[in-house]
Design a protein around this motif. Structure first.
Motif, PDB file in Angstrom:
ATOM      1  N   UNK A 270      17.101  15.912  25.031  1.00  8.69           N
ATOM      2  CA  UNK A 270      18.306  16.380  25.723  1.00  8.69           C
ATOM      3  C   UNK A 270      19.552  15.655  25.217  1.00  8.69           C
ATOM      4  N   UNK A 271      19.409  14.369  24.906  1.00 10.31           N
ATOM      5  CA  UNK A 271      20.549  13.627  24.356  1.00 10.31           C
ATOM      6  C   UNK A 271      20.995  14.238  23.039  1.00 10.31           C
ATOM      7  N   UNK A 272      20.040  14.619  22.182  1.00 12.54           N
ATOM      8  CA  UNK A 272      20.384  15.239  20.898  1.00 12.54           C
ATOM      9  C   UNK A 272      21.074  16.587  21.097  1.00 12.54           C
ATOM     10  N   UNK A 273      20.640  17.322  22.119  1.00  8.73           N
ATOM     11  CA  UNK A 273      21.303  18.601  22.401  1.00  8.73           C
ATOM     12  C   UNK A 273      22.779  18.373  22.723  1.00  8.73           C
TER      13      UNK A 273
ATOM     14  N   UNK B  66      22.871   7.602  28.121  1.00  6.42           N
ATOM     15  CA  UNK B  66      23.956   7.340  29.074  1.00  6.42           C
ATOM     16  C   UNK B  66      25.322   7.465  28.408  1.00  6.42           C
ATOM     17  N   UNK B  67      25.480   6.913  27.222  1.00 15.74           N
ATOM     18  CA  UNK B  67      26.766   6.986  26.530  1.00 15.74           C
ATOM     19  C   UNK B  67      27.094   8.422  26.130  1.00 15.74           C
ATOM     20  N   UNK B  68      26.071   9.164  25.691  1.00 13.68           N
ATOM     21  CA  UNK B  68      26.319  10.555  25.311  1.00 13.68           C
ATOM     22  C   UNK B  68      26.783  11.372  26.507  1.00 13.68           C
TER      23      UNK B  68
ATOM     24  N   UNK C 292      17.134  13.793  34.594  1.00 17.47           N
ATOM     25  CA  UNK C 292      17.561  14.117  33.231  1.00 17.47           C
ATOM     26  C   UNK C 292      18.129  15.531  33.169  1.00 17.47           C
ATOM     27  N   UNK C 293      17.423  16.453  33.814  1.00 15.44           N
ATOM     28  CA  UNK C 293      17.877  17.842  33.789  1.00 15.44           C
ATOM     29  C   UNK C 293      19.207  17.996  34.507  1.00 15.44           C
ATOM     30  N   UNK C 294      19.371  17.342  35.669  1.00 16.62           N
ATOM     31  CA  UNK C 294      20.624  17.421  36.407  1.00 16.62           C
ATOM     32  C   UNK C 294      21.760  16.775  35.629  1.00 16.62           C
ATOM     33  N   UNK C 295      21.459  15.701  34.926  1.00 12.86           N
ATOM     34  CA  UNK C 295      22.483  15.050  34.119  1.00 12.86           C
ATOM     35  C   UNK C 295      22.963  15.972  33.008  1.00 12.86           C
ATOM     36  N   UNK C 296      22.023  16.660  32.346  1.00 11.17           N
ATOM     37  CA  UNK C 296      22.401  17.602  31.296  1.00 11.17           C
ATOM     38  C   UNK C 296      23.185  18.776  31.862  1.00 11.17           C
TER      39      UNK C 296
END
Length: 388
Positions: free
Chosen positions: A311-314, A209-211, A273-277
Motif C-alpha cells: 500500500x505504501x508503494x501504491x 507513515x511518512x508516505x 492500513x486500509x483506512x489509512x490508505x
C-alpha cells in the motif's frame, strides 16, 4: 633505530617474557631434587592437558600476557572455554609441551647470556670466569671486551623473537576449533539476519507513515477544505502514532537483546492500513476470505508488513488511485494480492528497496512473491506464504 627499539617500549614484550618464565617454574623446582625429575615433568604436564578446565586457564593467561587484552575481549582469536573434543585436548597438550620447551630455552638464555657478557668483560681485564658459566673462554684477551655487548643484544632478540613465536603458537593451538568457528559464524549470521529484519521493520513502518503524511498534507493543501484537512490531520496523527509504537518496540529490542519481541501488528490489524490508505484518497476495495486469525504468528506478522509495503508503494508511486486488495486463507496458505493502475511512466522510479523487502520476507518463510505489471495495465503484488 627507533624501529628496533619499538618492541621494548611495549608492555606486552615483557609480559610475554614473564609468560615463558611461568612455564618453567614448576619443572624448575624439581631441579633442586634431581635434574632427571625436571625432564620427567613433561608426563604430568601432558596429563594436565586432558583436563577440560586447563584450556580456560591457559586461554586467560595467553590473552592477558601474550596479547595484552582482557579475558572477556571477544576480538582475540584465543579461546577461553573448556576443551570439548579430543582434538581440543590434543592441541592443548601440544601447547603445554611447546610452551615448556620454549620457556626452558628462554629461561636458560636469560641467565647464561648476561653471565657470558660479564665473563667477556672479566676475561678482557684478566680476571676469572663465573663458576656457573656453560661457555668457557680460552685465555684472557683485551678484545673480549669488544664482544661483551653481543650476548645482551642476542638476549634482546631472543626475548622479542620468542615472544612472537609463543604468541603465534597460542593463536594456533589455543585458537577456536573448526566447530567453534562454525558456531561463531552461525551466531554472526543470526545477528546479521536480525539486523536485516529490524531494518525492514523500520523501513516499512516509518516509510509508510511518512508516505501517508506527505500524501495527506499535499491533498489537504490542494483541497482547500477545512473538513478534508481535519480528516487528513487525523489520518496523519493515527499513522504517526502507530509508527512511533513500532519505533519504540524496535528500539527496545536493540537496547535489551534478551527482551522478547512482542506487540508486532498482524493481519488482524490490517483495517488500520486500509483506512489509512483510504484517508489518503485511494479507493481501496478490500476482500478477506478465510480465517485470518488462525494463521501462525510469523505468517500473519510478515503478511501485515507485506501489505503495508504494498500500500505504501501504491501511494508513493501511483498516488490516490483505485486499489484492489485480496486476502485469502485456504488450507493454512495465505495469499495476498494487491493491484493498482500503473503509475505515470514519467514519474521518478523508486530504488526497489520495498519490493526487495517483500521478496525477502516471502523467501524467509518459504513463500513466493511476484511483483510487476500484470499485462492488463495494472501493477500487481502477489505473495503466497505457506503455513510452515
Amino acid at each position: 633505530m627507533a624501529g628496533l627499539l619499538r618492541p621494548f617500549r611495549r608492555a606486552v614484550t615483557y609480559t610475554r617474557w614473564l609468560h615463558l618464565f611461568m612455564a618453567v617454574v614448576w619443572p624448575a623446582m624439581w631441579i633442586f631434587v634431581d635434574e632427571a625429575w625436571a625432564f620427567a615433568s613433561v608426563v604430568p604436564l601432558a596429563l594436565a592437558g586432558l583436563v577440560p578446565g586447563m584450556r580456560v586457564v591457559e586461554g586467560v593467561q595467553a590473552r592477558l600476557l601474550l596479547t595484552g587484552h582482557r579475558p572477556d575481549d571477544a576480538s582475540v582469536d584465543i579461546v577461553v572455554a573448556p576443551s570439548a573434543t579430543w582434538a581440543d585436548h590434543g592441541r592443548l597438550v601440544v601447547w603445554l609441551e611447546a610452551r615448556l620447551a620454549v620457556g626452558f630455552c628462554v629461561a636458560m638464555l636469560t641467565v647464561q647470556l648476561p653471565v657470558l657478557a660479564v665473563d667477556l668483560v672479566n676475561a678482557a681485564r684478566g680476571g676469572h670466569q663465573a663458576p656457573g658459566s656453560y661457555l668457557r673462554l680460552a685465555g684472557n684477551h683485551w678484545w673480549y671486551g669488544l664482544l661483551s655487548p653481543l650476548p645482551l643484544l642476542l638476549l634482546a632478540a631472543v626475548v622479542v623473537g620468542a615472544g612472537e613465536l609463543i604468541t603465534r603458537l597460542a593463536r594456533r593451538l589455543l585458537g577456536p576449533s573448526r566447530a567453534e568457528r562454525l558456531s561463531a559464524l552461525e551466531e554472526r549470521t543470526e545477528q546479521l539476519l536480525e539486523r536485516n529484519r529490524i531494518a525492514r521493520e523500520l523501513h516499512d513502518s516509518i516509510g509508510h507513515a511518512l508516505t501517508v503524511a506527505v500524501v495527506q498534507a499535499g491533498a489537504a493543501r490542494a483541497a482547500g477544505s477545512a473538513e478534508f484537512t481535519d480528516r487528513a490531520l487525523s489520518a496523519i496523527e493515527e499513522t504517526g502514532r502507530a509508527a512511533l509504537e513500532d519505533l519504540e518496540r524496535v528500539l527496545g529490542v536493540l537496547r535489551e537483546s534478551e527482551r522478547p519481541v512482542s506487540g508486532r501488528p498482524t493481519l488482524a490489524d490490517a483495517d488500520r492500513l486500509l483506512e489509512s490508505a483510504r484517508a489518503s484518497g485511494a479507493e481501496v476495495d478490500a476482500e478477506v476470505t478465510g480465517a485470518v486469525e488462525t494463521l501462525p504468528g510469523p505468517v500473519t506478522r510478515e503478511g501485515y508488513r507485506i501489505l503495508q509495503e504494498a500500500l505504501t508503494n501504491v501511494l508513493r508511486h501511483a498516488g490516490a488511485v483505485p486499489t484492489r486488495v485480496r486476502v485469502e486463507v485456504a488450507d493454512g496458505v495465505l495469499v495476498l494480492d494487491v493491484r493498482n493502475p500503473l503509475p505515470d511512466p514519467r514519474a521518478a522510479p523508486g530504488r526497489g528497496a520495498g519490493l526487495r523487502g517483500i521478496r525477502e520476507r516471502a523467501a524467509l518463510l518459504g513463500g513466493r512473491a511476484h511483483t510487476g505489471p500484470d499485462g492488463a495495465g495494472d501493477w500487481k503484488v502477489r505473495v503466497e506464504l505457506p503455513p510452515g
